[in-house]
Design an enzyme around this catalytic site. Structure first.
Site, PDB file in Angstrom:
ATOM      1  N   LYS A  48       0.859  -1.181   0.000  1.00 49.71           N
ATOM      2  CA  LYS A  48       0.000   0.000   0.000  1.00 49.71           C
ATOM      3  C   LYS A  48       0.896   1.231   0.000  1.00 49.71           C
ATOM      4  CE  LYS A  48      -3.497   2.740   0.554  1.00 49.71           C
ATOM      5  NZ  LYS A  48      -4.450   2.953  -0.562  1.00 49.71           N
ATOM      6  N   CYS A 130      -1.895   9.961  -6.590  1.00 56.91           N
ATOM      7  CA  CYS A 130      -3.085   9.595  -5.823  1.00 56.91           C
ATOM      8  C   CYS A 130      -4.209  10.596  -6.099  1.00 56.91           C
ATOM      9  CB  CYS A 130      -2.808   9.545  -4.329  1.00 56.91           C
ATOM     10  SG  CYS A 130      -4.276   8.959  -3.450  1.00 56.91           S
TER      11      CYS A 130
HETATM   12  C1  LIG Z   1      -9.159   0.437  -3.288  1.00 61.81           C
HETATM   13  C2  LIG Z   1      -8.006   0.960  -4.095  1.00 61.81           C
HETATM   14  C3  LIG Z   1      -6.896   1.498  -3.459  1.00 61.81           C
HETATM   15  C4  LIG Z   1      -5.807   1.964  -4.189  1.00 61.81           C
HETATM   16  N1  LIG Z   1      -4.710   2.450  -3.536  1.00 61.81           N
HETATM   17  C5  LIG Z   1      -3.601   2.786  -4.244  1.00 61.81           C
HETATM   18  C6  LIG Z   1      -2.397   3.165  -3.581  1.00 61.81           C
HETATM   19  O1  LIG Z   1      -2.328   3.232  -2.358  1.00 61.81           O
HETATM   20  N2  LIG Z   1      -1.322   3.435  -4.346  1.00 61.81           N
HETATM   21  C7  LIG Z   1      -1.332   3.367  -5.719  1.00 61.81           C
HETATM   22  O2  LIG Z   1      -0.304   3.612  -6.351  1.00 61.81           O
HETATM   23  N3  LIG Z   1      -2.468   3.005  -6.385  1.00 61.81           N
HETATM   24  C8  LIG Z   1      -3.589   2.713  -5.673  1.00 61.81           C
HETATM   25  N4  LIG Z   1      -4.719   2.299  -6.335  1.00 61.81           N
HETATM   26  C9  LIG Z   1      -4.710   2.212  -7.805  1.00 61.81           C
HETATM   27  C10 LIG Z   1      -4.397   0.781  -8.256  1.00 61.81           C
HETATM   28  O3  LIG Z   1      -3.117   0.396  -7.825  1.00 61.81           O
HETATM   29  C11 LIG Z   1      -4.499   0.677  -9.787  1.00 61.81           C
HETATM   30  O4  LIG Z   1      -3.533   1.536 -10.342  1.00 61.81           O
HETATM   31  C12 LIG Z   1      -5.862   1.025 -10.348  1.00 61.81           C
HETATM   32  O5  LIG Z   1      -6.906   0.519  -9.546  1.00 61.81           O
HETATM   33  C13 LIG Z   1      -6.036   0.469 -11.775  1.00 61.81           C
HETATM   34  O6  LIG Z   1      -5.916  -0.941 -11.770  1.00 61.81           O
HETATM   35  P1  LIG Z   1      -7.221  -1.903 -11.852  1.00 61.81           P
HETATM   36  O7  LIG Z   1      -7.971  -1.486 -13.090  1.00 61.81           O
HETATM   37  O8  LIG Z   1      -6.655  -3.293 -11.954  1.00 61.81           O
HETATM   38  O9  LIG Z   1      -8.008  -1.684 -10.609  1.00 61.81           O
HETATM   39  C14 LIG Z   1      -5.832   1.888  -5.604  1.00 61.81           C
HETATM   40  C15 LIG Z   1      -6.966   1.356  -6.251  1.00 61.81           C
HETATM   41  C16 LIG Z   1      -8.037   0.898  -5.521  1.00 61.81           C
HETATM   42  C17 LIG Z   1      -9.233   0.313  -6.248  1.00 61.81           C
END
Ligand SMILES: Cc1cc2nc3c(=O)[nH]c(=O)nc-3n(C[C@H](O)[C@H](O)[C@H](O)COP(=O)(O)O)c2cc1C
Length: 325
Positions: A48, A130
């Protein structure tokens, strides 16, 4: 298929497969991180994004599953960087990526200084993207501020450092961010973070679905796949060849993983689909990717990485494998 391999690498770091978790998904607590360590099909552990001090994050509801993906406004809940820095310095049997962020550039620099002075020898990733902090713009959309920060960072940070980027939507912006990153000893780029500030509307209740920021939140999952692929492809075409790429965004199937690698991804991370399906998703993705490779008689990821073709005037694509339609 008998002699195939999913072996991957990010710079000099080797991985048994291309699969990583996406930061923020199942990687906040000790128990979640231990689950990742024990998930055999997962080749590395991404933490995270950690801030200087622990954060509770935004109010609930802050993550909602949607038919075509997800929306979230988490607000960086995390246990503080020292917990994650301790965690990654213990051997978990696979490489780690320590993701860090901050509410200010000063905070990011402080956390990175601590990592530089620690015994940690693995990969670090600075989250410049973020989208869910009220009152804090995504740094990577401000090219001048990003350049100032990275200049400061690389004055003292000598360990391998990647950056997590938000999606860009303009060819000119792809050029600008790549030119900027090419000036620094960046180890890797992780693209994309959530597509920032979407709004989901529940017409029964006539309300938004997440609480913070009036319902505006980051989008993930299937709906962001084409944006993610465009960012992987555009950055691969513009970044120095030694800067590796983690493709993130929209992965639901082995076909989506194949597409990310075809666009140039060295590794692929999965977020929303892990929320929907659990960590078992990685076995399924590995099986589906392997089946596609067998069908195409590819034995290693390098056989097709970055080999995406464009269409000549007379060609049309016939989509047997893609899940994007
Ligand atoms: C619940 C949640 C928390 C996330 N927290 C972070 C984070 O702390 N740091 C980060 O770089 N990306 C964070 N992301 C983004 C994800 O790492 C990812 O880049 C984004 O969801 C796209 O990927 P996906 O389509 O597979 O969900 C978060 C996404 C979600 C859904």
């Amino acid at each position: 298929m008998t002699n195939h391999t999913l072996q991957s690498s990010l710079g000099h770091y080797s991985f048994t497969s291309p699969f990583l978790n996406a930061s923020g998904i199942h990687c906040q607590t000790q128990a979640e991180l231990d689950d990742l360590a024990h998930c055999q099909a997962l080749a590395g552990i991404v933490t995270k994004s950690a801030t200087l001090s622990p954060r509770a994050g935004n109010e609930q509801p802050r993550y909602v599953d949607l038919a075509n993906g997800s929306i979230n406004a988490m607000g960086l809940p995390n246990l503080g960087y020292s917990f994650y820095l301790d965690y990654v310095q213990t051997d978990h049997g696979k490489p780690t990526i320590l993701s860090v962020s901050g509410l200010s550039q000063a905070e990011m620099l402080t956390v990175l200084r601590e990592i530089q002075h620690s015994g940690y020898q693995g990969l670090t990733e600075l989250n410049l993207s973020c989208p869910n902090l009220a009152g804090h713009p995504q740094l990577a959309y401000d090219f001048a501020a990003s350049k100032t920060l990275l200049t400061e960072v690389f004055r003292f940070f000598k360990k391998p450092l990647g950056v997590k980027l938000p999606p860009y939507f303009d060819l000119n912006h792809f050029g600008q961010i790549a030119n900027l990153l090419n000036c620094f000893p960046i180890h890797h780029v992780n693209t994309i973070n959530s597509v920032g500030n979407g709004l989901v509307v529940d017409i029964d209740t006539e309300t938004v679905v997440t609480k913070a920021k009036g319902g505006f939140g980051g989008l993930g999952g299937a709906m962001v796949l084409p944006t993610a692929l465009a960012n992987v492809r555009a950055l691969r075409q513009r970044l120095r060849p030694d800067i590796a790429i983690i493709g993130t965004g929209g992965v639901r199937s082995g076909a989506d993983v194949f597409a990310h690698i075809l666009c140039g991804a060295d590794m692929v991370s999965v977020g929303t689909q892990v929320m929907k399906e659990g960590l078992g998703v990685y076995d399924r993705l590995a099986a589906e990717l392997t089946a596609i490779m067998a069908d195409k008689q590819y034995t290693q990821l390098a056989d097709f990485r970055g080999q995406l073709k464009t269409l000549s005037a007379s060609q049309r694509s016939s989509s047997r494998w893609t899940s994007q339609s």
